[in-house]
Enzyme design. Structure first.
Site, PDB file in Angstrom:
ATOM      1  N   PRO A  86       0.810  -1.209   0.000  1.00 18.97           N
ATOM      2  CG  PRO A  86      -0.785  -1.540   1.653  1.00 18.97           C
ATOM      3  CD  PRO A  86       0.508  -2.076   1.130  1.00 18.97           C
ATOM      4  CD  GLU A  87       4.251   3.735  -3.175  1.00 22.73           C
ATOM      5  OE1 GLU A  87       4.262   4.952  -2.936  1.00 22.73           O
ATOM      6  OE2 GLU A  87       5.148   3.170  -3.805  1.00 22.73           O
TER       7      GLU A  87
END
Length: 271
Positions: A2-3
DNA sequence: AGAGGTACCTGGCAGC
DNA sequence: TGCTGCCAGGTACCTC
């Protein structure tokens, strides 16, 4: 992995199901994440009503009157909403049940994530206190990167990934934003001109906004689904494309490790 | 203060 | 087929 766009997509995905809902049960099956989940999380959280689901950097903040749950998805974490009982898998570490009957389930195979609790104002929490501006906020001004970079000799890629400078620029989007801005990732941060930082600031915003927008349209299902935002719904110009032709000049995209992270760039288009 | 390195963890994959 | 070993990746924290 997850960015920021994935975290924001997650926030938007789960918020409608847990906002204004009271917590009736908390089950922790595996407390050993990046830091131990507080042993008294259930006592603290049960009975509280989630007022808001906010995000600061890549932290999700589930705020209630009695305190705030701080959730980080690390590299492999995800959240999803269950509307009916589903047996937990081996990486389903936490279930939070609400009055509606919906369950918020935290899954994190690599356990780099975190679930903490604070009763103090959340912005004063040690993990959040020293963070730089949000990239999509007005605080991330055109001059901010330039001012913060003076005297810094490290690579500009490491500089924009430093959470004290600006939050939410992870490894993938750092490569992408620098490509769009035409700046070589190894260039010393202190030796990038103001004009080019203005361009980079805009490219960081554009790259992240486009990814968030893509997250809203990519197939993903937070309810009874896999809870995985479509990371790569947005096409990536250089990341993961070492050796492939640069979209701009057709020369092969370079790949090398910068600051212990895989980095991709075009040595012709980026200076 | 800045910069560089390390640790945390495990699925997936390459190589044997 | 089965085993071993390496890698990815966010970020706090340690050291220089």
């Amino acid at each position: 992995m997850p960015e920021l766009p994935e975290v924001e997509t997650t926030r938007r995905g789960i918020a409608p199901y847990i906002c204004h809902q009271r917590v009736v049960d908390v089950v922790v099956r595996q407390p050993r994440l990046r830091w131990p989940i507080p042993a008294d999380l259930g006592q603290l959280w049960v009975g509280q009503t989630v007022n808001r689901v906010d995000r600061r950097a890549k932290y999700l903040l589930l705020a209630s009157d009695g305190g705030t749950a701080i959730i980080h998805l690390g590299m492999s974490g995800s959240l999803r909403i269950l509307t009916h009982a589903q047996p937990p898998g081996s990486h389903d570490h936490v279930d939070v049940t609400f009055t509606s009957g919906s369950v918020l389930r935290l899954t994190d195979p690599r356990r780099f994530g975190a679930l903490l609790w604070t009763c103090a104002p959340v912005q004063e929490h040690p993990l959040l206190r020293a963070l730089g501006p949000e990239p999509l906020s007005a605080d991330f001004s055109p001059n901010h990167l330039f001012d913060a970079s003076r005297g810094r000799r490290g690579a500009v890629k490491n500089f924009i990934m430093d959470g004290h400078v600006v939050v939410g620029v992870g490894n993938i989007y750092a490569s992408e934003a620098l490509y769009r801005a035409g700046i070589h990732p190894l260039r010393a941060a202190g030796r990038v001109s103001k004009v080019r930082y203005h361009r980079l600031q805009q490219c960081i915003r554009d790259t992240l906004s486009a990814a968030i927008e893509a997250g809203g349209t990519t197939l993903r299902d937070f309810v009874d689904g896999d809870g995985q935002p479509g990371y790569f719904g947005q096409s990536l110009a250089v990341y993961g494309r070492g050796g492939e032709p640069c979209p701009g000049c057709q020369k092969p995209i370079s790949q090398r490790v910068i600051g212990q992270r895989a980095s991709f760039y075009c040595s012709a288009c980026q200076r």
